[in-house]
Structures are given as structure tokens and as C-alpha cells.
Design an enzyme around this catalytic site. Structure first.
Site, short mmCIF file in Angstrom:
data_model
loop_
_atom_site.label_atom_id
_atom_site.label_comp_id
_atom_site.label_asym_id
_atom_site.label_seq_id
_atom_site.Cartn_x
_atom_site.Cartn_y
_atom_site.Cartn_z
N GLY A 21 0.82 -1.22 0.00
CA GLY A 21 0.00 0.00 0.00
C GLY A 21 0.85 1.26 0.00
O GLY A 21 1.96 1.28 -0.52
N TYR A 22 0.32 2.32 0.62
CA TYR A 22 0.98 3.63 0.68
C TYR A 22 2.35 3.54 1.34
O TYR A 22 3.25 4.31 1.02
CB TYR A 22 0.14 4.61 1.50
CG TYR A 22 -1.03 5.21 0.75
CD1 TYR A 22 -0.80 6.22 -0.18
CD2 TYR A 22 -2.32 4.79 0.98
CE1 TYR A 22 -1.86 6.80 -0.86
CE2 TYR A 22 -3.39 5.36 0.30
CZ TYR A 22 -3.15 6.36 -0.62
OH TYR A 22 -4.20 6.92 -1.29
N ASP A 44 1.63 -9.05 -1.26
CA ASP A 44 0.30 -8.62 -0.81
C ASP A 44 -0.70 -9.68 -1.25
O ASP A 44 -0.53 -10.30 -2.31
CB ASP A 44 -0.04 -7.26 -1.44
CG ASP A 44 -1.15 -6.53 -0.70
OD1 ASP A 44 -0.89 -5.43 -0.19
OD2 ASP A 44 -2.28 -7.07 -0.64
N THR A 101 -8.29 2.93 12.63
CA THR A 101 -8.95 2.98 13.94
C THR A 101 -9.97 1.85 14.01
O THR A 101 -10.69 1.56 13.05
CB THR A 101 -9.64 4.36 14.12
OG1 THR A 101 -8.63 5.36 13.99
CG2 THR A 101 -10.28 4.48 15.49
N GLU A 167 7.49 4.46 10.13
CA GLU A 167 7.66 5.28 8.90
C GLU A 167 7.30 6.73 9.20
O GLU A 167 6.45 7.01 10.03
CB GLU A 167 6.82 4.70 7.77
CG GLU A 167 5.33 4.54 8.06
CD GLU A 167 4.50 5.74 7.68
OE1 GLU A 167 5.05 6.64 7.03
OE2 GLU A 167 3.31 5.76 8.06
N ALA A 170 5.14 11.45 4.44
CA ALA A 170 3.85 12.10 4.23
C ALA A 170 3.44 11.86 2.78
O ALA A 170 4.30 11.76 1.89
CB ALA A 170 3.97 13.59 4.51
N ASN A 230 3.55 12.74 15.30
CA ASN A 230 2.30 13.11 14.63
C ASN A 230 1.42 13.96 15.54
O ASN A 230 0.80 14.93 15.11
CB ASN A 230 1.55 11.86 14.16
CG ASN A 230 2.00 11.42 12.78
OD1 ASN A 230 2.85 12.06 12.17
ND2 ASN A 230 1.43 10.34 12.28
N LEU A 233 2.80 17.50 15.63
CA LEU A 233 2.53 18.23 14.38
C LEU A 233 1.06 18.66 14.35
O LEU A 233 0.73 19.80 14.02
CB LEU A 233 2.86 17.35 13.16
CG LEU A 233 4.35 17.09 12.92
CD1 LEU A 233 4.54 15.99 11.88
CD2 LEU A 233 5.04 18.37 12.47
N CYS A 282 -3.56 9.68 9.17
CA CYS A 282 -2.57 9.49 10.24
C CYS A 282 -2.84 10.30 11.50
O CYS A 282 -2.88 9.74 12.59
CB CYS A 282 -1.19 9.84 9.71
SG CYS A 282 -0.81 8.98 8.18
C1 UGA Z 1 1.70 12.73 8.31
C2 UGA Z 1 3.10 13.18 8.79
O1 UGA Z 1 3.42 14.47 8.26
C3 UGA Z 1 4.17 12.17 8.36
O2 UGA Z 1 5.44 12.54 8.90
C4 UGA Z 1 3.78 10.78 8.87
O3 UGA Z 1 4.72 9.79 8.49
C5 UGA Z 1 2.43 10.41 8.30
O4 UGA Z 1 1.46 11.39 8.74
C6 UGA Z 1 2.04 9.03 8.80
O5 UGA Z 1 1.90 8.85 10.01
O6 UGA Z 1 1.97 8.10 7.98
P1 UGA Z 1 0.29 13.01 6.04
O7 UGA Z 1 -0.90 12.72 6.89
O8 UGA Z 1 0.46 12.24 4.78
O9 UGA Z 1 1.67 12.79 6.89
O10 UGA Z 1 0.23 14.55 5.61
P2 UGA Z 1 0.70 15.95 6.22
O11 UGA Z 1 1.44 16.65 5.16
O12 UGA Z 1 1.35 15.80 7.53
O13 UGA Z 1 -0.69 16.72 6.39
C7 UGA Z 1 -1.69 16.31 7.33
C8 UGA Z 1 -2.80 17.33 7.39
O14 UGA Z 1 -2.37 18.52 8.05
C9 UGA Z 1 -3.31 17.78 6.02
O15 UGA Z 1 -4.72 17.84 6.05
C10 UGA Z 1 -2.72 19.17 5.85
O16 UGA Z 1 -3.46 20.00 5.00
C11 UGA Z 1 -2.77 19.65 7.29
N1 UGA Z 1 -1.83 20.76 7.58
C12 UGA Z 1 -0.48 20.59 7.44
C13 UGA Z 1 -2.33 21.97 8.03
O17 UGA Z 1 -3.57 22.15 8.18
N2 UGA Z 1 -1.47 22.98 8.33
C14 UGA Z 1 -0.13 22.84 8.20
O18 UGA Z 1 0.62 23.80 8.51
C15 UGA Z 1 0.38 21.62 7.73
#
Ligand code: UGA
Length: 461
Positions: A21-22, A44, A101, A167, A170, A230, A233, A282
Site C-alpha cells: 500500500g501507501y 500482498d 482505527t 515510517e 507524508a 504526529n 505536528l 494518520c
Molecule cells: C503525516 C506526517 O506528516 C508524516 O510525517 C507521517 O509519516 C504520516 O502522517 C504518517 O503517520 O503516515 P500526512 O498525513 O500524509 O503525513 O500529511 P501531512 O502533510 O502531515 O498533512 C496532514 C494534514 O495537516 C493535512 O490535512 C494538511 O493540509 C494539514 N496541515 C499541514 C495543516 O492544516 N497545516 C499545516 O501547517 C500543515
């Protein structure tokens, strides 16, 4: 061709990835590309998906992935449905299966569902003859490495060490994240029994990643470190979204506040963008998992603390709907509202936990007639995410036809280049534009006659 040598002198020549997958697909591709002496088999049970990886088009959209796959496929990168042969032929088995989940039973709606991990372990145990290093790469609840070790124990023909190697990629930047990671965590059993296995995996990554970025730690620390990254962030985003409400109320500008905060080098500028809230598979899942962990440990104040990050996320979407209703004179019943963008962020066709889902549900509850457009998500995907009550439009102009309001829910670059005079010409007056992603320049839109609302932009009061 250099083989991977380790402190023990053993060379890793074969890796199996369970799950295409991803996570598994890009991980396998980059491993094969960066370690030409290692054969990588990605396995897979889904024959359709393996067919796509083998012959194309690839089942996931990820910049740079196609080039790598075509360079390595058939050389040292193979895709297969034969899990048994792939497992038994490998020295290291990466588990890259989904952990969504939990939908039913104890912990439903909060805990991660690890049934695919258990299934993968049963496959490994059934097919492994001899010693294997088993690596958990999927994001898992803390303590899973220990439970994997428990599952693998017993009367099989294999012997195992289990490592945690979460991992950090993103969507949309997976190849860059894998090629130049800030850090790689390799967690081993805290008592040190799997230290030799840890060194072997370090040796694999050291082929392209500077050694100082490869961090050895206990499995618990690696597992919790992933959830914590996560969660923190997501917390930054919720902090800015919480402040966006204050900005609107007092006349401040959330982008200026983000600049003021982010220029402090101790804080840094990343992930301070206010918007419609975070989405994706995530952040919510991992926060829920962290909250669940805290609750099961009876650390209620800790659980509450992290739960707030999720509450602000839901609040932000509800607040956006309330703003649309207020600006459309107190009701949207029977009025047309266009929603532009359904993907959870630009650069992906993934709609999982997308903010658009909460926003559209709120608008529909208020009785709006909702028309949506996304430049990448196909109509079927939109309807799967939003339900059948929305009308899916082939372009933004059709979605905006006769609308009282347009809500920008994903910050697609394409939306900057739209002909807003044309959109304005098709809308009912007054034409309201809700820029939830802070993508557009307000002044030219106002000159066209739009009434513009930007999230966290107090100037628009
Ligand atoms: C996230 C993490 O960034 C990765 O490091 C991690 O490996 C991954 O989850 C995972 O656990 O697999 P991802 O969910 O693909 O990656 O995408 P992000 O770029 O982190 O964005 C997540 C959400 O936050 C999006 O909806 C984005 O629009 C939002 N976001 C991001 C904001 O609203 N503001 C920001 O400043 C940054």
C-alpha cells in the site's frame, strides 16, 4: 555491487515487505533503489494491486515513484502474491499493513485495529524456516513489538527478533521523505536481546542515510516517538486554528501571527498553517491511539490534553460551516453552496478524514444544496467520501453555477489559476467566497465584487 555489511559481518541480501500500500510500495521501491545488492520482494494478498505494481499504472500516486519502480522492477524489486515464498526467502521482513482505527468492540473509535498485523505475524510464523528479523513499519499502538514477539514465539520452524522502525513519510512527499529522512528510528527490545538485529538494519539504512541520523532506541520509545511526532505536528495546526478564531474576532491576521511565532528559531515555521483542519489517515488515528493509551494507563489528564487537539480540529470545521450560514444571512436552506476540493490536502487523491467531509456534512445538515469539484479525486471517490447527497461537477465553474457561496476546502494550486471573473459571473449576488485554505489574494477578488472570508483573517470583519 556492494552488499550491505554490518558490524557482525553478515550481509543482508533479501528483504520482504508485507503489504503493497501507501507505506509498503514506496518503502520497497526506495530500498531496492538505494540497496542494489538487496533483493526486495513486496508481497500482498490483493492480486489486483500486485498486478498494478507489476504492470502499471501504479495503484498510488506519488511524485518520483514511477521512475524508481521502473528502474528497479525485475532487477532487484519484485511484486508477488506468494507471501510464503517471499517471507521464507528473506532475512528481514517488514510489516507494512494498514492499522486503521478500530470500528468494533473494545476501544472502538479510538484504539488502532491491529488485526492485519496479527494476520501478517501468522503468515510469517507459518512460512519462516530459520532466523528472520521482523520489522514493524506500520504505525502501531505502543507495545505492539512485544505482542508481535509473543505471536511469533512457540513451536514454528522460525526464530525471530522484532524491531520497531516507524515510517515518517507524508503523502505526496513519500520518496523525498524516504530518500532524505530527518531521522530513522530503530527500536529494539529494551533488554538488548535484539541488538545484533538492530545493527543489521542500521547497516541497510546506512547505505544512503548518514549514520548520525539513524537513531537506536528501545521499541517502546520508537513506537511512542512516532505517535508523539504526529501528535505534536497536529497540535501545532490545532494551536494555529484555535488562534484563527481569536484573529477573526479581534482583527488580527493568523498568517502574521504564524510568522511572528515561527520566526522564533526555537519554534520554527513548519506546520503553522491555519486552515479547515488537518485530515489524512494518520493524525486523527494516531492522536486517538495516544488518547486511548493514556486512558488505559489511567492518565486521564494526559488523555484530555491530547483529546483537545482533536476537538479543536472538529471545532474548526463546525466554525467554518457556522460562518457560511451567518454570511449567507442566517440560513443556507435551499441555497447552492459550491465546495472546491475534497482531497485531505493538495497533491493527493486521498480523501480519508478530509476536512471537506465535516464541512459538507454540516452544510447538508443546514439544508444547503452542495455541489463539489476536485481536480484529482474521481467522482466515485468523492461520492464514497461525501455520500450521494452531493452533486459532483466536472469543473469548478459548473460547481459554482448559481451558488450563493463557494468554499475552498483543499489548497490545490489549480484553484489559484481559476477565472474568478467567470465564477463571479455565474454566482448569485452577493457572491461569497470562503477561503478556508488561505490560498487566494483577497484584494483582486474584492475588486471583482466578491465578499471574501479568509480563515483567521480579522481584516475581513
Ligand atoms: C503525516 C506526517 O506528516 C508524516 O510525517 C507521517 O509519516 C504520516 O502522517 C504518517 O503517520 O503516515 P500526512 O498525513 O500524509 O503525513 O500529511 P501531512 O502533510 O502531515 O498533512 C496532514 C494534514 O495537516 C493535512 O490535512 C494538511 O493540509 C494539514 N496541515 C499541514 C495543516 O492544516 N497545516 C499545516 O501547517 C500543515
Amino acid at each position: 555491487m556492494s552488499l550491505v555489511t554490518t558490524e557482525e559481518g553478515a550481509a543482508v541480501k533479501s528483504i520482504c515487505i508485507l503489504g503493497a500500500g501507501y507505506v509498503g510500495g514506496p518503502t520497497g521501491a526506495v530500498l531496492a533503489d538505494r540497496c542494489p545488492g538487496v533483493n526486495v520482494h513486496v508481497a500482498d494478498v490483493d492480486a489486483g494491486r500486485i498486478g498494478q505494481w507489476s504492470q502499471g499504472p501504479l495503484p498510488i500516486h506519488e511524485p518520483g515513484l514511477e521512475v524508481i519502480v521502473s528502474r528497479c522492477r525485475g532487477r532487484n524489486l519484485f511484486f508477488t502474491t506468494d507471501l510464503g515464498t517471499a517471507i521464507d526467502g528473506a532475512e528481514i521482513v517488514f510489516i507494512c499493513v494498514p492499522t486503521p482505527t478500530k470500528a468494533h468492540g473494545k476501544g472502538a473509535g479510538m484504539a488502532a485495529d491491529v488485526s492485519a498485523i496479527e494476520q501478517a505475524c501468522r503468515e510469517i510464523k507459518a512460512h519462516a524456516r530459520g532466523y528472520k528479523i521482523v520489522v514493524e513499519k506500520s504505525t502501531v499502538p505502543c507495545g505492539t513489538a512485544a505482542s508481535i514477539a509473543g505471536l511469533l514465539q512457540g513451536d514454528g520452524a522460525g526464530a525471530f527478533d522484532v524491531l520497531s522502525n516507524p515510517e515518517f513519510m507524508a503523502e505526496g512527499t513519500a520518496i523525498a521523505d524516504l530518500s532524505e529522512p530527518d531521522r530513522v528510528l530503530i527500536g529494539a527490545h529494551p533488554s538488548g536481546t535484539s541488538a545484533a538485529a538492530q545493527e543489521r538494519l542500521v547497516g541497510v539504512y546506512a547505505q544512503w542515510i548518514p549514520r548520525e541520523r539513524i537513531l537506536r532506541m528501545s521499541s517502546w520509545s520508537a513506537e511512542l516517538g512516532k505517535l508523539a511526532a504526529n501528535a505534536m505536528l497536529a497540535q501545532r495546526i490545532s494551536s494555529m486554528n484555535a488562534l484563527s478564531g481569536i484573529c477573526e474576532a479581534v482583527g488580527a491576521d493568523v498568517e502574521e501571527v504564524a510568522l511572528a511565532v515561527g520566526r522564533d528559531r526555537r519554534i520554527g515555521g513548519a506546520f503553522l498553517r491555519a486552515g479547515p483542519g488537518f485530515g489524512g489517515s494518520c493524525f486523527q488515528k494516531d492522536l486517538l491511539s495516544l488518547v486511548y493509551l493514556a486512558r488505559t494507563l489511567h492518565l486521564d489528564a494526559v488523555a484530555e490534553y491530547w483529546a483537545q487537539v482533536l476537538q479543536i480540529n472538529a471545532w474548526q470545521q463546525g466554525r467554518l460551516v457556522d460562518t457560511v450560514v451567518a454570511r449567507l444571512h442566517g440560513t443556507v436552506a435551499g441555497k447552492r453552496v459550491a465546495v472546491l476540493g475534497v482531497a485531505f490536502k493538495p497533491g493527493t487523491g486521498d480523501t480519508r478524514e478530509s476536512p471537506a467531509i465535516g464541512v459538507v456534512a454540516g452544510l447538508l445538515r443546514e439544508g444547503a444544496v452542495v455541489r463539489v469539484h476536485d481536480p484529482v479525486v474521481p467522482a466515485k471517490g468523492i461520492q464514497r467520501a461525501l455520500g450521494g447527497a452531493v452533486e459532483v461537477c466536472a469543473d469548478a465553474y459548473a460547481a459554482c453555477e448559481g451558488a450563493d457561496g463557494v468554499v475552498l476546502c483543499t489548497g490545490w494550486e489549480e484553484f489559484r489559476a481559476l477565472d474568478y471573473a467567470r465564477i463571479h459571473g455565474r454566482m448569485r449576488r452577493p457572491a461569497n467566497l470562503f477561503d478556508a485554505c488561505l490560498l487566494l489574494d483577497r484584494a483582486p477578488l474584492e475588486r471583482l465584487g466578491f465578499s471574501v472570508f479568509g480563515i483567521g483573517k480579522g481584516r475581513g470583519k
